[in-house]
Scaffold this active site. Structure first.
Site, PDB file in Angstrom:
ATOM      1  N   GLU A 186      32.292  88.099 -39.539  1.00 37.71           N
ATOM      2  CA  GLU A 186      32.373  89.138 -38.505  1.00 37.71           C
ATOM      3  C   GLU A 186      33.255  90.300 -38.952  1.00 37.71           C
ATOM      4  O   GLU A 186      34.228  90.664 -38.288  1.00 37.71           O
ATOM      5  CB  GLU A 186      32.894  88.544 -37.191  1.00 37.71           C
ATOM      6  N   GLU A 380      25.622  82.072 -36.044  1.00 40.86           N
ATOM      7  CA  GLU A 380      26.480  81.632 -34.932  1.00 40.86           C
ATOM      8  C   GLU A 380      25.807  81.972 -33.623  1.00 40.86           C
ATOM      9  O   GLU A 380      25.341  83.106 -33.433  1.00 40.86           O
ATOM     10  CB  GLU A 380      27.833  82.346 -34.943  1.00 40.86           C
TER      11      GLU A 380
END
Ligand code: BG6
Length: 481
Positions: A186, A380
């Site tokens: 991320e 995810e």
């Protein structure tokens, strides 16, 4: 089946689950591991507030706080049992991260730590024994504390060379075992959560722009170097970026709100991705830099390197969407995964206030594929919820099954829309420590772990109802949902 007629998950689709070393392993001082940022983060709902405190000192204070990441769910000692459970669920792929501080305890050590290297050899061997493909994140929110304190985190260009040493070491060591790699978890979250993503605390909001974007620039250079060495050392491997993707809707059809939502989306979802995938800073960021007085220090060769070594695929997390309007007051703000907007009247929220939006996943897949035309990998997605163990020991998590099922349906639709999707690893296939709050009670797993917010528990593993359901989803390649 060719792409024009494809209506289902392609053969070889990589089904599995995703984790991160700091939230899973424990053993925080075993095997000569050094301290990382996650080791100094206190547990509890106040975690993010503590991080935003200008006085945050990256020290452990056990008199004041608890530190759930220190033991986590003890994968460090129980990896064989856990991998056997993943194999029982038919996993094709397991996303995990290497803890940088197991390999280089301080980050700048001249030689790697053999005990750390040997640990991951054992884990990869165990996965391969069960026919599970490792997908490895190189850096997942766990910068060495020594680099934070003595170098100032990713603000400091010297960190690039240290990261280069780390990636060369792991590519060389694991070249026969790992064929799928991710650079920074991320990466785009660094703007909101610099402590975890960039390795420094912001003192004043107004001071954040220059250091944040300088740190991003260093990560972009480091990411390109990782791509370069990955291709040189493991020619058959693929390496991707990893972004937090949150599709952003306008609250209504007022053009001012639509423009605002578009700008917010580009900033969050596209800035880092454009650099890592297209190999160039996007033109829209120039205005932002000008308005925030950001002047990047870019060395000769940096931009050429970024252009020459873009990633092979795009991996991303998807938990929720966000709805925006140009003028809002603080009382309208939603909870959410790192960033959040205002309430969307069409969506329900999880117990932690994250808006549940499966169709948003189809929108995301289409937005990403339209813009980049690179293979996508959803690494995810999942539902954090309180689970109840019944008297007979069963855990009936129908809500989790419903959440995952609804998202898989949208993945299927997106594949039919023409999107190229490599795989799906849902977050936390085994309960683990939450990144945002350090809680154990925010459970994502198909496998329950008897461990609680106060640190108590036997660490025993139990199969939830969703375990059997997901096992069958994989066995039927997503046909039976
Ligand atoms: C992602 C992170 O943002 O979301 C994971 O990459 C994290 O590390 C996951 O655990 C879920 O967030 P949380 O706060 O519920 O753990």
């Amino acid at each position: 089946m060719n792409k024009l007629t494809e209506k289902s998950f392609p053969e070889g689709f990589l089904w599995g689950g995703a984790t991160a070393a700091n939230q899973l392993e424990g053993g925080f001082q075993e095997g000569n591991k050094g301290l990382n940022v996650a080791d100094v983060l206190p547990g509890g709902k106040g975690r993010l507030q503590i991080l935003k405190n200008p006085g945050f000192d990256f020290e452990i204070n056990t008199e004041k706080y608890t530190y759930p990441n220190h033991e986590a769910v003890d994968f460090y000692h129980r990896y064989k049992e856990d991998i056997a459970l993943f194999a029982e669920m038919n996993f094709k792929c397991f996303r995990m991260s290497i803890a940088w501080t197991r390999i280089f305890p301080n980050g700048d050590d001249p030689e790697p730590n053999e005990e750390g290297l040997a640990f991951y050899d054992r884990v990869f061997d165990e996965l391969i024994k069960h026919g599970i493909e490792p997908l490895v994140t190189i850096a997942h929110y766990d910068m060495p504390v020594h680099l934070v304190k003595n170098y100032g985190g990713w603000r400091n260009r010297d960190v690039i060379v240290l990261f280069e040493r780390y990636v060369k070491t792991i590519f060389t060591r694991y070249k026969d075992k790992v064929k799928y790699w991710l650079t920074f978890n991320e990466i785009n979250s660094g703007h909101e959560m610099p402590v975890q993503g960039l390795g420094f605390a912001i003192q004043e909001e107004s001071d954040k722009y220059q250091p944040t974007f300088q740190a991003f620039h260093h990560q972009f250079v480091a990411s390109s170097l990782a791509v370069k060495y990955c291709h040189e050392i493991i020619p058959e491997a693929k390496i991707g970026c990893m972004i937090l993707y949150i599709p952003t809707y306008s609250i209504d059809c007022n053009p001012a709100n639509i423009l605002y939502a578009q700008q917010e989306s580009r900033f969050l979802n596209n800035f880092c991705t454009d650099v890592q995938v297209r190999g160039e800073y996007p033109s829209f960021i120039r205005r932002y830099f000008k308005e925030h007085h950001i002047q990047l220090e870019i060395q000769d060769g940096d931009l050429e390197l970024i252009k020459q070594y873009p990633v092979d695929f795009i991996s991303f997390s998807y938990y929720m969407s966000r709805t925006e309007k140009r003028e809002k007051d603080a009382s309208e703000a939603m909870e959410g995964n790192i960033v959040a907007g205002v309430k969307n009247p069409f969506l329900d929220v999880t117990e932690w206030g994250w808006e549940v939006d499966p169709i948003g996943l189809r929108i995301t897949l289409n937005e990403l594929y339209d813009r980049y035309q690179k293979p996508l990998f959803l690494v995810e997605n999942g539902l954090g919820a309180n689970d109840k163990v019944e008297k007979d020991g069963s855990i009936n998590d129908d809500y989790r099954i419903a959440y995952i099922r609804d998202h898989i349906i949208q993945m299927k639709e997106a594949i039919e829309d023409g999107v190229e999707l490599m795989g799906y690893t849902s977050w936390g296939p085994i309960d683990l420590v939450s990144a945002g709050t350090g809680e154990m009670s925010k459970r994502y797993g198909y496998i329950y772990v008897d461990k609680h917010d106060d640190g108590s528990g036997t660490l025993e593993r139990k199969r939830k109802k969703s375990f059997y359901w997901y096992k069958n989803v994989i066995a039927t390649n997503g046909e039976q949902l």
